[in-house]
Design a protein around this motif. Structure first.
Motif, mmCIF file in Angstrom:
data_model
loop_
_atom_site.group_PDB
_atom_site.id
_atom_site.type_symbol
_atom_site.label_atom_id
_atom_site.label_comp_id
_atom_site.label_asym_id
_atom_site.label_seq_id
_atom_site.Cartn_x
_atom_site.Cartn_y
_atom_site.Cartn_z
ATOM 1 N N ASN A 93 -14.266 -6.099 1.229
ATOM 2 C CA ASN A 93 -14.423 -4.746 1.755
ATOM 3 C C ASN A 93 -14.177 -3.665 0.713
ATOM 4 O O ASN A 93 -14.800 -2.607 0.737
ATOM 5 N N GLU A 94 -13.276 -3.921 -0.246
ATOM 6 C CA GLU A 94 -12.972 -2.896 -1.243
ATOM 7 C C GLU A 94 -14.154 -2.632 -2.175
ATOM 8 O O GLU A 94 -14.242 -1.569 -2.780
ATOM 9 N N SER A 131 -12.385 -11.061 1.022
ATOM 10 C CA SER A 131 -11.782 -9.741 0.806
ATOM 11 C C SER A 131 -12.734 -8.810 0.055
ATOM 12 O O SER A 131 -12.381 -8.199 -0.948
ATOM 13 N N THR A 165 -6.908 2.554 2.594
ATOM 14 C CA THR A 165 -7.287 1.177 2.287
ATOM 15 C C THR A 165 -6.737 0.244 3.356
ATOM 16 O O THR A 165 -5.579 0.351 3.749
ATOM 17 N N SER A 198 -6.658 -3.905 4.507
ATOM 18 C CA SER A 198 -7.002 -5.277 4.143
ATOM 19 C C SER A 198 -7.619 -6.027 5.314
ATOM 20 O O SER A 198 -8.214 -7.079 5.141
ATOM 21 N N ASP A 255 0.837 -1.208 0.000
ATOM 22 C CA ASP A 255 0.000 0.000 0.000
ATOM 23 C C ASP A 255 0.867 1.251 0.000
ATOM 24 O O ASP A 255 0.538 2.246 -0.663
ATOM 25 N N ASP A 295 -16.167 0.494 -1.375
ATOM 26 C CA ASP A 295 -15.566 1.819 -1.518
ATOM 27 C C ASP A 295 -16.339 2.683 -2.515
ATOM 28 O O ASP A 295 -16.806 2.202 -3.552
#
Length: 602
Positions: free
Chosen positions: A551-552, A549, A578, A580, A114, A555
C-alpha cells in the motif's frame, strides 16, 4: 594658533561622541536578563466532572486553591477517555492527528512506531530536550509502551502504579519523595501527577462519603464517586503543603484538570452513538457531562484568583506549557495558549471540536452538533466492518443545558423536510460544514485514465474491498464514463476514443473508514492487465514489483504525479495517516489485569 588647535580638538571630540552614540548598540540590543523558568506541576484527577468542585462539600482544598488561581469555567476536553485525552495533552493536537487509535485499548506496535516517527516533540520529550527535568507519577498505563496499551511520551522518569490495587496512597507517597529529589536536582521541572480516583470502580476509604453536604438525592454510585473526590482532595492537601514547606509554591505553576468527565444522567445511559451502556462511565459520547472538566491554573507568585468564562479546550494546554518555559512550537498545533485568556487578550468565540468512539462533535457558542461516526472504527470484536447511518444530533445548551431533547436527522439534506426556521437550518448547516472542515482527512485514492498517442482503447478499472464502504468523490457526471458502484465494489469504464489525444480523466474515491487496502484490477477491453500500462504511486511503479505490504507504494506525498506518457492507468493515494492495515489486538495478561482493575473490562 592655540585657539585653532582647541577648536580642532573640540570638533574631534564632538565627532567621536556622535559616532559613539550612533554606532553604539541600542538599549534593546543589550542582552536582556534571563527570565528564570518556572517549575510546573500538572495534576490530572481522572473522571472529575466540571460541576463538582465547589459543590457537595468534598473539595475544600481545591476550593481554597481556586481563590488564588485562574478558574476556567468553560473548559472542554477534546477526547472522552484517558488515552486519547492524554495524547491531546502531550501533543496539542486532536486525537485523530495521532497514529494511535482511540477505538480499542490495545496499541499495536505499528501504531507506536508510527507515533515515534511522526510525533517528534511530545511535551515531556520536548521539555527534556530543553533542560527541564520531566517526571510522571500516577496511574496512567497509556504513557508507556511496555504493556501494549500506550506509547512512551519521553519522560525522564516515570513511576506508574496502574498495576496496584490501592494505587492512590502509593502515588501520593512517591510524589512527596519525588518533590524532595527535584529540589536536590536544582533545575526547573515538569511534574505530571495523575490520580486515577475517582475513576470507577468507586471505592472510597471509610469516612469520606460522610463529608458530602447536599440536599440533592444521590444514588449510591454518585455518593461513592464523591467520596473518592473527597479522598483525592485530601491527597492534594499533602502535595500542596509539601510544595510550600520546601519553598516551591511561589516558583511553581500548578495546573489542575481532568482527562474527561463521567456520565451521570439517566437519559445518556445508553449511548446513541455506540449503543453501549455508559451510565457512570465515559468514552462513548461527547455530551457536556463527559467533556466539561475543571481547569484551575495558579501562576508563579499568584495570590488572587479570577474566573475566566471564555471556552477553552485541552488542545490549549500544550502551547501554554511551552510558552511558560519560553519555548516555541516545533509543529503545527490545534490549540492556542490559555495565557491569552489569562492576559485578557482573547475574547472571540472559537469552535470546539471533539472525537471519541463512534462520535464526532463540534460546538460554537451555545450550539453543539454531534454525529455518530464510523471514521475511527477499527476491525475486531467490536466492529466487523459494516458502516451504518451516521445520525446527527443538534443541541442548544442554553435552551437544553442537559442535552436531552435533540433535533435528530440522518443527512443535512433532511433539514429541508423539518419544520425549522431558516436561521436554525443555516446554523446547523454551518456547524456541519465546519465539522467536515476540521475532521481528519481519509486517504484519497485517484485513478487516472490516459489516452496515449496509439489507438484508443476501452479501459476499465475494478476496485473491491472486504470491509467498510467505497465512496466515489465525483463532483459532476461525465458522459464519457460508465460507472457502476455498490457498497464494496466499484467499476469504472472509459472509452478513450471519446478523449482527445493525450487527454486524461481522473476518478477519486475513498475507502471509509480507512481500515483496509482496496484491490485493483485493470482491463484493456476484456484482457486483464497485470504488469504493463499501469503505474502506481508518485514514481509510476509497476504493480508486480511488490507482493506484500504494497500500500505504501501507492503514496504520492507531494501530490498527484504527472500525466504518464507510458501508461494507460495511473493510481495513487494522497492524504491521511500511514496505515499498515494489519492489527494485532491481543493483550498480554498484565495489560488485561490493569484494565480489569480499573473497570475498563469485566
Amino acid at each position: 594658533m592655540r585657539t585653532k588647535l582647541l577648536s580642532n580638538s573640540v570638533i574631534f571630540f564632538f565627532i567621536i561622541s556622535v559616532l559613539t552614540f550612533v554606532c553604539s548598540p541600542k538599549q534593546d540590543q543589550f542582552p536582556k536578563p534571563i527570565k528564570k523558568p518556572p517549575n510546573f506541576l500538572w495534576i490530572v484527577v481522572d473522571s472529575l466532572r466540571g460541576d463538582i468542585i465547589g459543590r457537595y462539600g468534598v473539595t475544600p482544598v481545591m476550593d481554597e486553591f481556586a481563590k488564588s488561581a485562574n478558574v476556567f469555567s468553560n473548559h472542554l476536553v477534546n477526547a472522552a477517555w484517558t488515552r486519547p485525552s492524554t495524547l491531546v495533552f502531550f501533543t496539542g493536537k486532536y486525537a485523530s492527528r495521532s497514529p494511535v487509535n482511540f477505538w480499542d485499548y490495545p496499541t499495536p506496535k505499528s501504531e507506536a512506531q508510527d507515533f515515534y516517527q511522526k510525533e517528534l516533540y511530545p511535551l515531556p520529550k520536548y521539555l527534556s530536550q530543553n533542560g527541564i527535568h520531566t517526571v510522571m507519577v500516577g496511574n496512567n498505563p497509556f504513557v508507556t509502551d511496555k504493556n501494549g496499551l500506550g506509547v512512551n511520551v519521553g519522560f525522564d522518569e516515570s513511576f506508574d502504579f496502574s498495576d496496584h490495587l490501592n494505587d492512590t496512597p502509593f502515588i501520593t507517597k512517591k510524589s512527596l519523595s519525588v518533590l524532595e529529589d527535584l529540589v536536590e536536582k536544582n533545575k526547573p521541572f515538569f511534574f505530571f501527577l495523575n490520580y486515577n480516583d475517582p475513576h470507577k470502580p468507586y471505592t472510597p476509604p471509610p469516612g469520606y462519603v460522610q463529608r458530602i453536604k447536599t440536599e440533592e438525592f444521590l444514588e449510591d454510585r454518585k455518593r461513592d464517586y464523591l467520596g473518592e473526590v473527597a479522598y483525592i482532595d485530601d491527597q492534594l492537601d499533602l502535595i500542596f503543603k509539601k510544595l510550600k514547606t520546601m519553598g516551591l509554591w511561589d516558583e511553581t505553576v500548578v495546573l489542575i484538570t481532568a482527562d474527561h468527565g463521567e456520565v451521570m444522567r439517566s437519559e445518556h445511559a445508553i449511548s446513541p452513538f455506540t449503543g453501549t451502556n455508559t451510565y457512570y462511565g465515559h468514552g462513548q459520547d461527547l455530551f457536556l457531562e463527559n467533556i466539561h472538566v475543571p481547569l484551575l491554573v495558579k501562576l508563579k507568585n499568584q495570590k488572587t484568583g479570577r474566573v475566566i468564562k471564555q471556552r477553552t479546550q485541552s488542545v490549549d494546554l500544550y502551547p501554554f506549557v511551552i510558552e511558560s518555559f519560553s519555548l516555541d512550537a516545533k509543529s503545527k498545533l490545534d490549540g492556542v495558549s490559555i495565557q491569552k485568556y489569562i492576559d485578557g487578550k482573547s475574547s472571540a468565540d472559537r469552535f470546539y471540536y471533539g472525537e471519541t468512539r463512534s462520535t464526532q462533535g463540534i460546538g460554537f457558542g451555545d450550539d453543539f452538533l454531534l454525529q455518530k461516526s464510523f471514521r475511527f472504527h477499527e476491525l475486531g470484536k467490536f466492529w466487523e466492518g459494516v458502516v451504518g447511518r451516521e445520525v446527527f444530533y443538534y443541541y442548544n445548551i442554553q435552551n437544553d443545558p442537559n442535552q436531552i431533547d435533540p433535533i435528530r436527522f440522518n443527512e443535512i439534506s433532511d433539514l429541508n423536510s423539518l419544520q425549522l426556521s431558516d436561521t436554525l437550518k443555516n446554523k446547523i448547516t454551518f456547524l456541519s460544514n465546519q465539522l467536515r472542515e476540521i475532521e481528519p482527512t481519509i486517504p484519497l485514492y485517484t485513478i487516472r485514465f490516459n489516452r496515449l498517442e496509439e489507438r484508443p482503447l476501452n479501459l476499465e478499472v475494478r476496485v473491491s474491498i472486504g470491509t467498510g464502504q467505497l465512496r466515489p468523490k465525483i463532483k459532476s457526471i461525465d458522459s464519457r464514463i460508465a460507472f457502476e458502484n455498490s457498497v464494496r465494489e466499484l467499476s469504472i469504464k472509459v472509452d478513450t476514443s471519446k478523449l482527445k489525444k493525450s487527454e486524461s480523466i481522473e476518478i477519486p474515491f475513498e475507502v471509509y473508514p480507512d481500515v483496509t487496502f482496496p484491490k485493483f484490477q485493470f482491463f484493456e477491453g476484456k484482457q486483464e492487465i497485470t504488469t504493463e500500462d499501469v503505474g502506481i504511486g508518485m514514481f509510476e511503479l509497476a504493480p508486480n514489483v511488490c507482493t506484500i505490504s504494497c500500500n505504501e507504494l501507492f503514496d504520492a506525498p507531494l501530490g498527484k504525479p504527472k500525466v504518464s506518457i507510458f501508461n494507460h492507468f495511473q493510481v495513487w493515494k494522497t492524504g491521511g495517516l500511514t496505515n499498515s492495515y494489519v492489527r494485532d489486538s491481543r493483550l498480554e495478561t498484565d495489560a488485561m489485569e490493569i484494565l480489569r482493575k480499573q473497570g475498563y473490562v469485566q
